[in-house]
Design an enzyme around this catalytic site. Structure first.
Site, PDB file in Angstrom:
ATOM      1  N   ARG A  17       1.389  -9.996   6.777  1.00 21.08           N
ATOM      2  CA  ARG A  17       2.111 -10.368   5.461  1.00 21.08           C
ATOM      3  C   ARG A  17       3.745  -9.679   5.340  1.00 21.08           C
ATOM      4  O   ARG A  17       3.931  -8.726   5.977  1.00 21.08           O
ATOM      5  CB  ARG A  17       1.479 -10.249   4.220  1.00 21.08           C
ATOM      6  CG  ARG A  17       0.959  -8.744   3.971  1.00 21.08           C
ATOM      7  CD  ARG A  17       0.181  -8.600   2.564  1.00 21.08           C
ATOM      8  NE  ARG A  17       0.123  -6.956   2.166  1.00 21.08           N
ATOM      9  CZ  ARG A  17      -0.090  -6.579   1.319  1.00 21.08           C
ATOM     10  NH1 ARG A  17      -0.435  -7.229   0.097  1.00 21.08           N
ATOM     11  NH2 ARG A  17      -0.120  -5.220   0.977  1.00 21.08           N
ATOM     12  N   ASP A  38      -3.521  -6.682  12.276  1.00 18.09           N
ATOM     13  CA  ASP A  38      -3.541  -6.301  11.126  1.00 18.09           C
ATOM     14  C   ASP A  38      -4.968  -6.166  10.576  1.00 18.09           C
ATOM     15  O   ASP A  38      -5.850  -6.208  11.647  1.00 18.09           O
ATOM     16  CB  ASP A  38      -3.041  -7.318   9.915  1.00 18.09           C
ATOM     17  CG  ASP A  38      -2.533  -6.813   8.876  1.00 18.09           C
ATOM     18  OD1 ASP A  38      -3.020  -5.978   7.979  1.00 18.09           O
ATOM     19  OD2 ASP A  38      -1.267  -7.156   8.479  1.00 18.09           O
ATOM     20  N   ASP A  64      -6.758  -1.926  13.420  1.00 18.76           N
ATOM     21  CA  ASP A  64      -6.701  -0.757  12.253  1.00 18.76           C
ATOM     22  C   ASP A  64      -6.020   0.243  13.071  1.00 18.76           C
ATOM     23  O   ASP A  64      -6.573   0.949  13.943  1.00 18.76           O
ATOM     24  CB  ASP A  64      -8.193  -0.117  11.833  1.00 18.76           C
ATOM     25  CG  ASP A  64      -8.118   0.700  10.785  1.00 18.76           C
ATOM     26  OD1 ASP A  64      -6.832   1.921  10.572  1.00 18.76           O
ATOM     27  OD2 ASP A  64      -9.153   0.963   9.970  1.00 18.76           O
ATOM     28  N   TYR A 156       3.401  10.035   0.756  1.00 21.80           N
ATOM     29  CA  TYR A 156       4.310   8.959   1.151  1.00 21.80           C
ATOM     30  C   TYR A 156       5.432   9.486   2.021  1.00 21.80           C
ATOM     31  O   TYR A 156       5.853   9.212   3.103  1.00 21.80           O
ATOM     32  CB  TYR A 156       4.889   7.859   0.209  1.00 21.80           C
ATOM     33  CG  TYR A 156       5.300   6.764   0.656  1.00 21.80           C
ATOM     34  CD1 TYR A 156       4.635   5.725   1.544  1.00 21.80           C
ATOM     35  CD2 TYR A 156       6.851   6.638   0.348  1.00 21.80           C
ATOM     36  CE1 TYR A 156       5.298   4.671   2.075  1.00 21.80           C
ATOM     37  CE2 TYR A 156       7.589   5.570   0.918  1.00 21.80           C
ATOM     38  CZ  TYR A 156       6.730   4.390   1.801  1.00 21.80           C
ATOM     39  OH  TYR A 156       7.492   3.442   2.168  1.00 21.80           O
ATOM     40  N   LYS A 160       6.659   9.496   6.007  1.00 18.93           N
ATOM     41  CA  LYS A 160       7.670   8.724   6.412  1.00 18.93           C
ATOM     42  C   LYS A 160       8.896   9.711   6.979  1.00 18.93           C
ATOM     43  O   LYS A 160       9.414   9.146   8.010  1.00 18.93           O
ATOM     44  CB  LYS A 160       8.374   7.729   5.403  1.00 18.93           C
ATOM     45  CG  LYS A 160       7.536   6.847   4.880  1.00 18.93           C
ATOM     46  CD  LYS A 160       7.249   5.780   6.127  1.00 18.93           C
ATOM     47  CE  LYS A 160       6.404   4.426   5.461  1.00 18.93           C
ATOM     48  NZ  LYS A 160       6.263   3.323   6.662  1.00 18.93           N
ATOM     49  N   VAL A 189      11.757  -3.220  -0.889  1.00 17.73           N
ATOM     50  CA  VAL A 189      11.839  -4.701   0.060  1.00 17.73           C
ATOM     51  C   VAL A 189      11.025  -5.711  -0.956  1.00 17.73           C
ATOM     52  O   VAL A 189       9.943  -5.022  -1.161  1.00 17.73           O
ATOM     53  CB  VAL A 189      11.287  -4.815   1.474  1.00 17.73           C
ATOM     54  CG1 VAL A 189      11.669  -6.067   2.017  1.00 17.73           C
ATOM     55  CG2 VAL A 189      12.373  -3.756   2.261  1.00 17.73           C
ATOM     56  N   THR A 191       8.377  -7.355  -1.104  1.00 18.94           N
ATOM     57  CA  THR A 191       7.009  -7.885  -0.302  1.00 18.94           C
ATOM     58  C   THR A 191       5.927  -7.567  -1.342  1.00 18.94           C
ATOM     59  O   THR A 191       5.883  -6.979  -2.230  1.00 18.94           O
ATOM     60  CB  THR A 191       6.606  -6.988   0.875  1.00 18.94           C
ATOM     61  OG1 THR A 191       6.650  -5.485   0.164  1.00 18.94           O
ATOM     62  CG2 THR A 191       7.846  -7.048   1.648  1.00 18.94           C
TER      63      THR A 191
END
Length: 256
Positions: A17, A38, A64, A156, A160, A189, A191
């Site tokens: 997705r 995915d 995974d 997070y 990143k 974004v 999504t």
């Protein structure tokens, strides 16, 4: 326009997705053999079926990104079916909105395990295959938050920023093998993951999404295709002199 991509094989994590599905559709339209991976098996299989129905080449595999065995199986299957792995898109990721003092061990392990260790495991699995193919292109999906940081996103941001670091190290290490390694650092974004993020943002008193958007010189959310356009450039021969770069697609936020 991107004739050099025809008949190459791309392995995409998190391809069921959002950005990953956008990357898969565009690469397939350019003649790439796309291996979509995915943990969302039904969605991933549907994207692959859509691509095949359009007369292009795609396969879906369960993967995974925390599993070295899954990565090894995916690379083996891609080489067996298509003959090589030429492109890796490390796209799979999760988002968490929690500051250090509220971040549990379990949440830390999840975000690092998927966003950073998953990138490491993907590159480790694919690099020998790329050597066998005579080279390749790797694109890791980092984040603007991995470059500048932000309030209340401890795990997070750490994950990143780590993606940016491992990208630079791998680019230096494997340039002699004709393997280019770059990263894309998007802002928000449009999504399904952003929709999920907005729900948990309400629990983060340090970050206001509307203020964040208003602070961008281009004050809007990016569309997946805009990230895909940059990715296509980075995996094609048009970027053959580019490696080790962290490419923002952020509405200009990092310019300030």
């Amino acid at each position: 326009m991107f004739e050099d991509l025809a008949n190459k094989t791309a392995l995409i994590s998190g391809g069921a997705r959002g950005q990953g599905a956008s990357h898969a559709r565009e690469l397939a339209a350019l003649g790439v053999n796309v291996v979509i991976t995915d943990i969302r098996d039904e969605l991933g299989a549907a994207v692959a079926e859509e691509i095949v129905s359009a007369g292009q080449k795609a396969t879906y595999l369960h993967l995974d990104v925390r599993s070295s065995a899954d990565w090894a199986s995916a690379v083996e299957a891609a080489e067996k079916q298509y003959g090589s792995v030429d492109i890796l898109v490390n796209n799979a990721g999760v988002v968490q909105c929690a500051p250090v003092d509220l971040l549990s061990d379990e949440d830390w392990d999840e975000v690092i395990g998927i966003n950073l260790a998953g990138v490491f495991r993907g590159m480790r699995a694919v690099i020998p295959a790329m050597r066998r193919a005579g080279g390749g292109a790797i694109v890791n999906i980092s984040s603007v938050f991995g470059v500048k940081g932000t309030w209340g996103y401890a795990g997070y941001v750490a994950s990143k920023a780590g993606v940016a670091g491992i990208t630079k190290s791998a680019a230096l290490t494997y340039a002699a093998d004709n393997i280019r390694v770059n990263a894309i650092a998007p802002s928000s974004v449009d999504t399904p993951m952003l929709d999920e993020e907005k729900v948990i943002m309400a629990e983060n008193p340090y970050f206001d999404f509307d203020e964040w958007m208003a602070s961008q010189p281009i004050p809007r959310i990016a569309q997946p295709q805009e990230v895909t356009d940059l990715l296509v450039y980075l995996v094609s021969d048009r970027s053959r002199y580019c490696t080790g770069g962290i490419y923002p697609i952020d509405g200009g936020i990092l310019a300030g």
